[in-house]
Scaffold this active site. Sequence first.
Site, PDB file in Angstrom:
ATOM      1  N   ASN A 144     -10.254   7.905-123.064  1.00 51.87           N
ATOM      2  CA  ASN A 144      -9.399   9.051-123.367  1.00 51.87           C
ATOM      3  C   ASN A 144      -9.729   9.641-124.740  1.00 51.87           C
ATOM      4  OD1 ASN A 144      -7.298   9.742-121.224  1.00 51.87           O
ATOM      5  ND2 ASN A 144      -7.277   7.493-121.247  1.00 51.87           N
ATOM      6  N   ASN A 166       1.787  10.369-125.741  1.00 57.00           N
ATOM      7  CA  ASN A 166       1.157   9.213-125.090  1.00 57.00           C
ATOM      8  C   ASN A 166       0.653   9.629-123.716  1.00 57.00           C
ATOM      9  OD1 ASN A 166       0.589   6.366-124.559  1.00 57.00           O
ATOM     10  ND2 ASN A 166       2.389   6.371-123.223  1.00 57.00           N
ATOM     11  N   HIS A 220       0.067   8.077-120.002  1.00 60.17           N
ATOM     12  CA  HIS A 220       0.426   6.921-119.184  1.00 60.17           C
ATOM     13  C   HIS A 220      -0.162   7.113-117.784  1.00 60.17           C
ATOM     14  CE1 HIS A 220       2.618   3.413-117.901  1.00 60.17           C
ATOM     15  NE2 HIS A 220       2.919   4.070-116.797  1.00 60.17           N
TER      16      HIS A 220
HETATM   17  C1  GAR Z   1      -5.725   4.452-119.736  1.00 64.41           C
HETATM   18  O1  GAR Z   1      -5.685   4.424-118.337  1.00 64.41           O
HETATM   19  C2  GAR Z   1      -4.371   4.792-120.314  1.00 64.41           C
HETATM   20  O2  GAR Z   1      -3.668   5.742-119.554  1.00 64.41           O
HETATM   21  C3  GAR Z   1      -3.700   3.458-120.237  1.00 64.41           C
HETATM   22  O3  GAR Z   1      -4.695   2.528-120.602  1.00 64.41           O
HETATM   23  C4  GAR Z   1      -5.982   3.058-120.297  1.00 64.41           C
HETATM   24  C5  GAR Z   1      -6.810   3.096-121.561  1.00 64.41           C
HETATM   25  O4  GAR Z   1      -8.127   3.478-121.290  1.00 64.41           O
HETATM   26  N1  GAR Z   1      -2.550   3.404-121.076  1.00 64.41           N
HETATM   27  C6  GAR Z   1      -1.464   2.695-120.793  1.00 64.41           C
HETATM   28  O5  GAR Z   1      -1.382   1.988-119.815  1.00 64.41           O
HETATM   29  C7  GAR Z   1      -0.333   2.830-121.799  1.00 64.41           C
HETATM   30  N2  GAR Z   1       0.889   2.334-121.241  1.00 64.41           N
HETATM   31  P1  GAR Z   1      -9.091   4.058-122.436  1.00 64.41           P
HETATM   32  O6  GAR Z   1      -9.074   3.069-123.605  1.00 64.41           O
HETATM   33  O7  GAR Z   1     -10.433   4.081-121.774  1.00 64.41           O
HETATM   34  O8  GAR Z   1      -8.597   5.416-122.833  1.00 64.41           O
END
Ligand code: GAR
Length: 203
Positions: free
Chosen positions: A15, A109, A111
Amino acid sequence: MKTRIAVLVSGGGTNLQALIDARDRGELPHGELALVVSNNADAFAIERARKAGIPVALCLREKGAPRADFEARLLDILSENRIDMIVLAGFMAILSSDFVARYPERIINIHPSLIPSFCGEGFYGLRVHQAALDYGVKVTGATVHYVNEIPDGGRIIAQKAVDIQPDDTPETLQRRVMEQAEWILLPRATEEVARKINSDLSS
Ligand code: GAR
């Protein structure tokens, strides 16, 4: 003056990468990716930030150490870097109500579900997708929301639905939700909020 953004990360940082790519395409005109803060020294997100020329700060919480100490250090880092807005992009820690009260409508955030499904404490990363598959829903998605004192409970900014396929695993579903929803929604919502903060700061 652009809104100075800190992106908080814990892991792979895809992200964060979507934000960097949007910036490089000129799609973040009101925001500057001024700082990346990681609470994990091994996060691949740190590499992505360095490659993109964004300063990185580590803010680690030792096992058993009080959250208040961690947050005090985080606040110091943010104020030293004159941060106006915080983006939680795969940040796997819950911030206290005292902390979030300092940045009202200034923290967002991403999610990986359609809130209010599969969210709140304990729902993060692959666990969210496992829960959606266990429940048997046919549609999931992603949500960008403001962060308040309730985990995943702040006002919703944007959502996008993603179909679940019969043979999905948590991993395949996570990837599809990222590609079809998260990496599109997060840069757009970041620009929208940065523009709003920018106009508040200059009025
Ligand atoms: C993503 O899918 C994000 O939406 C999730 O963790 C992943 C991080 O991936 N976040 C949560 O679950 C927060 N509650 P990334 O490090 O590759 O962006």
